[in-house]
Design a protein around this motif. Structure first.
Motif, PDB file in Angstrom:
ATOM      1  N   PHE A 172       0.823  -1.194   0.079  1.00  0.00           N
ATOM      2  CA  PHE A 172       0.055   0.032   0.075  1.00  0.00           C
ATOM      3  C   PHE A 172       0.912   1.188   0.170  1.00  0.00           C
ATOM      4  CE2 PHE A 172       0.486  -1.055   4.518  1.00  0.00           C
ATOM      5  CZ  PHE A 172       0.787   0.317   5.199  1.00  0.00           C
ATOM      6  N   PHE A 173       0.128   2.554  -0.435  1.00  0.00           N
ATOM      7  CA  PHE A 173       0.862   3.538  -0.424  1.00  0.00           C
ATOM      8  C   PHE A 173       0.409   4.522   0.457  1.00  0.00           C
ATOM      9  CE2 PHE A 173       1.205   1.337  -4.622  1.00  0.00           C
ATOM     10  CZ  PHE A 173       2.774   1.611  -4.706  1.00  0.00           C
ATOM     11  N   SER A 174       1.341   5.538   0.992  1.00  0.00           N
ATOM     12  CA  SER A 174       0.760   6.623   1.988  1.00  0.00           C
ATOM     13  C   SER A 174       0.958   7.713   1.017  1.00  0.00           C
ATOM     14  CB  SER A 174       1.564   6.366   3.066  1.00  0.00           C
ATOM     15  OG  SER A 174       1.766   7.677   3.919  1.00  0.00           O
ATOM     16  N   LEU A 175      -0.068   8.359   0.853  1.00  0.00           N
ATOM     17  CA  LEU A 175       0.043   9.537  -0.159  1.00  0.00           C
ATOM     18  C   LEU A 175       0.255  10.994   0.572  1.00  0.00           C
ATOM     19  CD1 LEU A 175      -2.665   8.582  -2.801  1.00  0.00           C
ATOM     20  CD2 LEU A 175      -0.416   8.127  -2.927  1.00  0.00           C
ATOM     21  N   GLY A 176       0.861  11.763   0.081  1.00  0.00           N
ATOM     22  CA  GLY A 176       1.128  13.036   0.705  1.00  0.00           C
ATOM     23  C   GLY A 176       2.198  13.098   1.873  1.00  0.00           C
ATOM     24  N   GLU A 177       1.941  14.052   2.862  1.00  0.00           N
ATOM     25  CA  GLU A 177       2.635  14.337   3.835  1.00  0.00           C
ATOM     26  C   GLU A 177       2.478  13.202   4.894  1.00  0.00           C
ATOM     27  OE1 GLU A 177       1.896  18.503   4.595  1.00  0.00           O
ATOM     28  OE2 GLU A 177       2.763  18.640   2.585  1.00  0.00           O
ATOM     29  N   GLY A 178       3.567  12.724   5.464  1.00  0.00           N
ATOM     30  CA  GLY A 178       3.346  11.448   6.130  1.00  0.00           C
ATOM     31  C   GLY A 178       3.397  11.493   7.627  1.00  0.00           C
ATOM     32  N   GLY A 211      -5.660   8.760   2.893  1.00  0.00           N
ATOM     33  CA  GLY A 211      -4.383   8.966   2.298  1.00  0.00           C
ATOM     34  C   GLY A 211      -3.635   7.487   2.030  1.00  0.00           C
ATOM     35  N   VAL A 212      -4.430   6.499   2.443  1.00  0.00           N
ATOM     36  CA  VAL A 212      -3.875   5.225   2.079  1.00  0.00           C
ATOM     37  C   VAL A 212      -4.487   4.716   1.010  1.00  0.00           C
ATOM     38  CG1 VAL A 212      -3.349   2.869   2.855  1.00  0.00           C
ATOM     39  CG2 VAL A 212      -2.929   4.799   4.369  1.00  0.00           C
ATOM     40  N   TYR A 213      -3.573   4.190  -0.138  1.00  0.00           N
ATOM     41  CA  TYR A 213      -3.894   3.681  -1.422  1.00  0.00           C
ATOM     42  C   TYR A 213      -3.503   2.307  -1.378  1.00  0.00           C
ATOM     43  CZ  TYR A 213      -4.085   2.621  -6.373  1.00  0.00           C
ATOM     44  OH  TYR A 213      -4.229   1.978  -7.445  1.00  0.00           O
ATOM     45  N   VAL A 214      -4.548   1.370  -1.678  1.00  0.00           N
ATOM     46  CA  VAL A 214      -4.128  -0.350  -1.497  1.00  0.00           C
ATOM     47  C   VAL A 214      -4.298  -0.629  -2.986  1.00  0.00           C
ATOM     48  CG1 VAL A 214      -4.623  -2.483  -0.740  1.00  0.00           C
ATOM     49  CG2 VAL A 214      -4.991  -0.366   0.644  1.00  0.00           C
ATOM     50  N   PRO A 215      -3.450  -0.611  -3.853  1.00  0.00           N
ATOM     51  CA  PRO A 215      -3.376  -0.847  -5.292  1.00  0.00           C
ATOM     52  C   PRO A 215      -4.240  -2.310  -5.573  1.00  0.00           C
ATOM     53  CG  PRO A 215      -1.252  -1.146  -4.634  1.00  0.00           C
ATOM     54  CD  PRO A 215      -1.796  -0.653  -3.479  1.00  0.00           C
ATOM     55  N   SER A 216      -4.204  -3.279  -4.612  1.00  0.00           N
ATOM     56  CA  SER A 216      -4.700  -4.440  -5.056  1.00  0.00           C
ATOM     57  C   SER A 216      -6.255  -4.337  -4.887  1.00  0.00           C
ATOM     58  CB  SER A 216      -4.009  -5.607  -4.051  1.00  0.00           C
ATOM     59  OG  SER A 216      -4.240  -5.392  -2.856  1.00  0.00           O
ATOM     60  N   HIS A 217      -6.846  -3.332  -4.299  1.00  0.00           N
ATOM     61  CA  HIS A 217      -8.032  -2.979  -4.101  1.00  0.00           C
ATOM     62  C   HIS A 217      -8.642  -2.539  -5.492  1.00  0.00           C
ATOM     63  CE1 HIS A 217      -8.161  -3.082   0.388  1.00  0.00           C
ATOM     64  NE2 HIS A 217      -7.831  -4.437   0.005  1.00  0.00           N
ATOM     65  N   LYS A 239     -13.296   5.548  -4.369  1.00  0.00           N
ATOM     66  CA  LYS A 239     -12.954   5.721  -5.900  1.00  0.00           C
ATOM     67  C   LYS A 239     -11.854   6.318  -6.175  1.00  0.00           C
ATOM     68  CE  LYS A 239     -15.660   7.160  -9.933  1.00  0.00           C
ATOM     69  NZ  LYS A 239     -14.648   8.096 -10.488  1.00  0.00           N
ATOM     70  N   THR A 240     -11.645   7.484  -5.356  1.00  0.00           N
ATOM     71  CA  THR A 240     -10.318   7.984  -5.109  1.00  0.00           C
ATOM     72  C   THR A 240      -9.762   8.207  -3.710  1.00  0.00           C
ATOM     73  OG1 THR A 240     -11.321  10.258  -4.753  1.00  0.00           O
ATOM     74  CG2 THR A 240     -10.894   9.527  -7.098  1.00  0.00           C
ATOM     75  N   VAL A 241      -8.386   8.327  -3.693  1.00  0.00           N
ATOM     76  CA  VAL A 241      -7.688   8.601  -2.393  1.00  0.00           C
ATOM     77  C   VAL A 241      -7.164   9.975  -2.605  1.00  0.00           C
ATOM     78  CG1 VAL A 241      -5.924   7.526  -0.811  1.00  0.00           C
ATOM     79  CG2 VAL A 241      -7.347   5.991  -2.442  1.00  0.00           C
ATOM     80  N   THR A 242      -7.379  10.686  -1.301  1.00  0.00           N
ATOM     81  CA  THR A 242      -6.807  12.164  -1.351  1.00  0.00           C
ATOM     82  C   THR A 242      -5.575  12.019  -0.728  1.00  0.00           C
ATOM     83  OG1 THR A 242      -9.103  12.936  -1.564  1.00  0.00           O
ATOM     84  CG2 THR A 242      -7.445  14.584  -0.797  1.00  0.00           C
ATOM     85  N   LYS A 243      -4.580  12.761  -1.070  1.00  0.00           N
ATOM     86  CA  LYS A 243      -3.214  12.886  -0.290  1.00  0.00           C
ATOM     87  C   LYS A 243      -3.527  13.445   1.198  1.00  0.00           C
ATOM     88  CE  LYS A 243      -1.631  17.323  -1.338  1.00  0.00           C
ATOM     89  NZ  LYS A 243      -0.908  18.442  -2.108  1.00  0.00           N
ATOM     90  N   ARG A 244      -2.593  13.169   2.127  1.00  0.00           N
ATOM     91  CA  ARG A 244      -2.677  13.968   3.395  1.00  0.00           C
ATOM     92  C   ARG A 244      -1.699  15.130   3.247  1.00  0.00           C
ATOM     93  NH1 ARG A 244      -4.314  10.215   7.379  1.00  0.00           N
ATOM     94  NH2 ARG A 244      -3.671  12.016   9.070  1.00  0.00           N
ATOM     95  N   ILE A 578      -5.701   8.754  -7.688  1.00  0.00           N
ATOM     96  CA  ILE A 578      -5.329   9.642  -6.789  1.00  0.00           C
ATOM     97  C   ILE A 578      -5.650  11.256  -6.668  1.00  0.00           C
ATOM     98  CG2 ILE A 578      -2.708  10.375  -5.744  1.00  0.00           C
ATOM     99  CD1 ILE A 578      -3.442   7.265  -5.867  1.00  0.00           C
ATOM    100  N   ASP A 579      -5.812  11.620  -5.732  1.00  0.00           N
ATOM    101  CA  ASP A 579      -6.349  12.962  -5.709  1.00  0.00           C
ATOM    102  C   ASP A 579      -5.435  13.834  -4.874  1.00  0.00           C
ATOM    103  OD1 ASP A 579      -7.661  15.426  -5.193  1.00  0.00           O
ATOM    104  OD2 ASP A 579      -9.523  14.684  -4.142  1.00  0.00           O
ATOM    105  N   PRO A 580      -4.523  14.359  -5.477  1.00  0.00           N
ATOM    106  CA  PRO A 580      -3.673  15.478  -4.719  1.00  0.00           C
ATOM    107  C   PRO A 580      -4.213  16.818  -4.439  1.00  0.00           C
ATOM    108  CG  PRO A 580      -3.304  15.678  -7.106  1.00  0.00           C
ATOM    109  CD  PRO A 580      -4.505  14.767  -6.975  1.00  0.00           C
ATOM    110  N   GLY A 581      -5.325  16.960  -4.612  1.00  0.00           N
ATOM    111  CA  GLY A 581      -5.984  18.131  -4.132  1.00  0.00           C
ATOM    112  C   GLY A 581      -6.271  19.120  -5.362  1.00  0.00           C
ATOM    113  N   VAL A 582      -5.313  19.362  -6.277  1.00  0.00           N
ATOM    114  CA  VAL A 582      -5.612  19.934  -7.509  1.00  0.00           C
ATOM    115  C   VAL A 582      -6.379  19.175  -8.568  1.00  0.00           C
ATOM    116  CG1 VAL A 582      -4.063  20.959  -9.378  1.00  0.00           C
ATOM    117  CG2 VAL A 582      -3.136  21.079  -7.219  1.00  0.00           C
TER     118      VAL A 582
END
Ligand code: SF4
Ligand code: SF4
Lengths: 623, 238
Positions: A172-178, A211-217, A239-244, A578-582
């Protein structure tokens, strides 16, 4: 806790190390033991995190994100986070020959003994290093092959805004500031361990953390032409995962008591992060968009952090870092106070990415008190028309005025950065770079205080790489041949012995472009390249284009699909989850404005409505 | 001018001379001790190390020379105690003092090589090595900046003895091999006093001599430790 650490170190590994270390370059980077590393008593530790950086020690220890997360995780009771870096080729060979597994620097324990494996990925060309590290650790490469809760592999960092090329390898991925999410993730893992959850159940739990994205999902479906047809979330996956982001940067934990390396690293100085995000919206710049919104720290906090860290570490250099430090709101009060502190203690202060404006010119002269460093301009393009198209807000007049003052003040060294292969770029605009360089040279002739010392004008050219989440995310990359033709054209017009001309390798930037906008099918290519021996690809000593081309052939993948083809405006993009806000609609608008050579004002002069304000609790940006 | 005597052991042995210099400068700052800086464009603190140490070599007798900034209130004698808590693993401050003998008077170094034989120490190794180092001439190849050169190390050697490795022959990181009896049975020590200046004999060249002239006694691992330094008269150098 520092005392007795040597006895606490893994003896078997040490016995092997003492044979190997005399045979490798710069052995100090492989032993840890630096001042203020964190050592914990294993009896008081329930969860061990191997914090892996897929590049060398010298690069990794220069990375602020690593230092922040290391400190934050180690503040958690019962959790011990240790550092692991990619060994240089000689060390990797020696380790394989001796049967020495990848180990962590603090305890020298093998990584295979750890619970969680975290990667911080900042550069596409470090992907194969992830495989090297997993393999040296003896951990299966593919997420699907790791069935248990031990060895969950997760990743964060700038590259993970398009995580798909790594989806095969990372759970899994942790998006944005950790700062906050990493603590939540580790606690979620400990809870799963206590409850004895299966890995699958844990992934659903951890996926609930924002902020957590699990690609296998997610299932990626392709059309016959190879483009994405749809990204289908499994039932229950968002549907989308927004960064932290960190809401209150001023209150966020900062490494004012850093580890002090015993060997020289790339940025061997105290790093004071004055703000996050950038108010500019250069249309090619992924960091500019993905770190939004801009959040400054107060000068009071920064002054305290600087003094604390300088006294703690004994550093004799400090740099005020951020994406664009001269845009920092309170630069003047901060540098006023800090210069005084630094001059009195012979500490060298540097402010990178100074702009060519009035205040920066004053500051430049002030910093001269401490040390005279070269002038740097990231002009990026040679003409105003093209600079407008890429929204690089710097004018020729600004550059020339700054040069004039600097040359009169005794500087005789200028560095200019440009990109070639930018969307809409013409040959006249390539030659515009040469014209600008000559104007700078003439400015030196007219204003230099000491002409005997001569002048050096360095011109560095990079090959434009279109990146996800930029105004240019759909653009076709120029072919390497065309890029090299433009480099040659420029070179022919730069024959002055005061001018030094360098340009980036085309092949490296081509593969970088492929990986940056890659989809899941590139996982196999990365692995094939690695199996063919690709490693440390970001280093000229190791980069081997042929291995990658062969790997692409092995997998039947056409690199041009990701580089020179360009992505359709209505195409499903691999990173659409992935949703980075922009917002995408904003990026599209920026693209249209680029084609009209129309600038967009920076966030301080007027909100362009990018959408990133929605990440803030109050919903209002503070440039 | 002051001197700081310190050790370099454990993980610190893997740092180069330049790394050590940088580390010490930071330690002075951490300890709140201001060093005098040179004049000029890029001022440097006045700090030097008397005999640069090779990477991987331990030492219990390193000497650094420093000059305090004008007005620095810390007495030179207190420098070592101030440094102690801020030193990284492997560096220990032993003492600091004012003045001392002129650097040029440093003449001899006592060092110990610990030789490890994975298959156990060969039965007659002690005698063979003792005989080797008693030869009137012992030429080895040395790799310097100008490429390989030949060097006769015999005249630069004194008081050499070959012994079974004593317990606690080393500290820290490199000592693990000597923890058990069996492991002691696989190591042998060579202790000698070697020329420290004009010309300098790197004690590691003793291992090269074994490799060159008695290849069957070539150890599988060589560790080296500096023990003490002396002036030309054999008095301890301070
Ligand atoms: S100034 Fe432009 S290039 Fe620099 S970080 Fe900001 S957006 Fe990116
Ligand atoms: S919402 Fe407006 S002010 Fe905030 S980052 Fe976007 S463009 Fe800038």
């Amino acid at each position: 806790m520092e005392h007795g650490r040597e006895n606490a170190m893994n003896e078997q590994i040490d016995q092997l190390l003492q044979r190997i270390l005399p045979t490798v370059q710069k052995p100090a980077r492989y032993v840890g033991g630096e001042y203020n590393q964190t050592v914990k008593n294993l009896r008081e530790v329930d969860t061990r995190v191997a914090f892996c950086f897929p590049d060398t020690y010298e690069i990794g220890m220069s990375n602020l994100g690593i230092r922040i997360l290391y400190g934050i995780v180690n503040q958690m009771e019962g959790v011990w986070c240790e550092r692991v870096f990619t060994p240089w080729g000689d060390m990797e060979d020696a380790m394989r020959t001796a049967g020495l597994p990848l180990y962590a620097l603090e305890s020298h324990d093998p990584v295979v003994d750890f619970d969680m494996i975290a990667f911080s990925v900042g550069y596409e060309m470090s992907y194969t290093n992830i495989l090297t590290m997993l393999d040296l650790a003896g951990i299966p490469l593919h997420a699907a092959e790791r069935s248990g809760l031990q060895h969950v592999v997760f990743a964060g960092g700038a590259c993970t805004y398009n995580p798909e090329p790594l989806a095969d390898f990372v759970d899994f991925f942790s998006l944005g500031e950790g700062e906050e999410s990493t603590v939540e993730i580790v606690n979620c893992y400990r809870e799963a361990k206590r409850k004895g959850l299966s890995k699958q159940d844990f992934l659903w739990e951890v996926g609930k953390i924002p902020g957590v994205y699990v690609p296998s999902h997610y299932e990626h479906r392709y059309k016959p032409d190879g483009t994405l047809e749809a990204i289908v979330p499994l039932p229950g996956a968002p549907k989308t995962v927004t960064k932290r982001i960190v809401q209150n940067l001023d209150a966020a934990w900062y490494p004012t008591e850093p580890i002090v390396p015993m060997t020289e690293i790339v940025h061997d100085r105290m790093n004071l992060e004055v703000m996050r995000g950038c108010i500019r919206g250069c249309r090619f710049c992924q960091a500019g968009y993905t770190y939004r919104p801009v959040r400054p720290r107060t000068p009071e906090t920064l002054y305290e952090q600087a003094v604390h860290a300088l006294e703690f570490s004994g550093d004799s250099e400090i740099t005020l870092s951020s994406l664009s430090t001269s845009d920092y709101k309170y630069l003047e009060p901060l540098t006023d106070r800090l210069t005084e502190y630094c001059v009195a203690r012979k500490i060298n202060m540097s402010v990178p990415s100074l702009r060519a404006d009035n205040f920066s010119r004053d500051l430049m002269l002030k910093l001269q008190k401490v040390r005279k460093s070269g002038l740097t301009f990231a002009a990026e393009a040679g003409t105003q028309r093209l600079r407008d198209a890429i929204n690089k807000n710097v004018t020729e007049e600004d550059i020339l005025t700054t040069c004039q003052i600097a040359f009169a003040g005794g500087w005789n060294n200028v560095k200019l950065y440009f990109m070639l292969g930018l969307p809409t770029e013409t040959d006249e605009e390539v030659l515009g770079i040469a014209e600008l360089v000559y104007k700078i040279y003439n400015t030196w002739k007219d204003y230099a205080s000491n002409k005997k010392r001569g002048v050096r004008i360095h011109v560095a050219v990079a090959f434009f790489v279109p990146k996800p989440f930029t105004g240019f995310q759909w653009e076709a990359q120029t072919t390497p041949e065309e890029y090299l033709r433009r480099c040659k054209l420029l070179k022919e017009h730069l024959n002055n012995k005061s001018v030094e001309f360098n340009y980036h390798e085309a092949q490296l930037s081509e593969l970088e472009a492929m990986l940056a906008r890659g989809d899941r099918r590139l996982g196999a290519v990365i692995e094939a390249a690695w199996r063919r021996g690709a490693k440390l690809d970001g280093w000229m000593e190791y980069f081997d284009y042929d291995k990658w081309i062969a790997a692409l052939q092995d997998c039947g993948v056409d690199r041009h699909f990701y580089t020179t083809r360009g992505f359709g405006l209505d195409e499903v993009l691999p990173w659409d989850t992935i949703d980075p806000g922009v917002r995408k609609s904003f990026l599209l608008r920026e693209r249209e404005r680029a084609y009209r050579s129309e600038i967009t004002p920076d966030c301080r002069h007027g909100c362009a409505g990018c959408g990133a304000n929605c990440l803030l609790e109050g919903g209002v940006c503070d440039g | 001018m002051g001197r700081l005597r310190f050790t370099k052991e454990g993980v610190a042995v893997w740092s180069s001379h330049l790394d050590l210099m940088r580390a010490l400068m930071r330690c002075f700052r951490r300890a709140g001790i201001d060093l005098k800086h040179s004049q000029g464009f890029t001022p440097h603190p006045e700090l030097s190390i008397l005999m640069p140490l090779s990477v991987g070599v331990e030492s219990q007798c390193e000497l650094a020379e420093f000059t305090l900034a004008e007005g620095c209130p810390v007495p030179i004698k207190e420098v070592a105690a101030r440094m102690a808590p801020v030193l990284p693993a492997g560096l220990r401050a032993l003492e600091s003092y004012e003045g001392g003998k002129k650097a040029g008077k440093l003449a001899w170094l006592r060092a110990r090589l610990t030789l490890t034989y994975d298959g156990g120490v060969p039965a007659d190794a002690e005698a063979a090595l003792t005989a080797l180092f008693a030869r009137p001439s012992l030429v080895v190849e040395k790799f310097g900046k100008k490429g390989p050169t030949e060097m006769d190390i015999a005249p630069m050697l004194r008081d050499l003895s070959v012994l079974q490795t004593p317990e606690n022959a080393g500290d820290g990181f490199l000592a693990s091999l000597e923890r058990t009896k069996e492991e002691r049975a696989s190591t042998l020590s060579v202790e000698a006093v070697v020329a420290a200046q004009n010309p300098t004999l790197n004690p590691l060249l003793l291992a090269t001599a074994i490799e060159t002239h008695l290849p069957t006694y070539k150890p599988d691992l060589v560790r080296c430790r500096r023990l003490e330094i002396y002036d030309a008269d054999g008095a301890v150098f301070r």
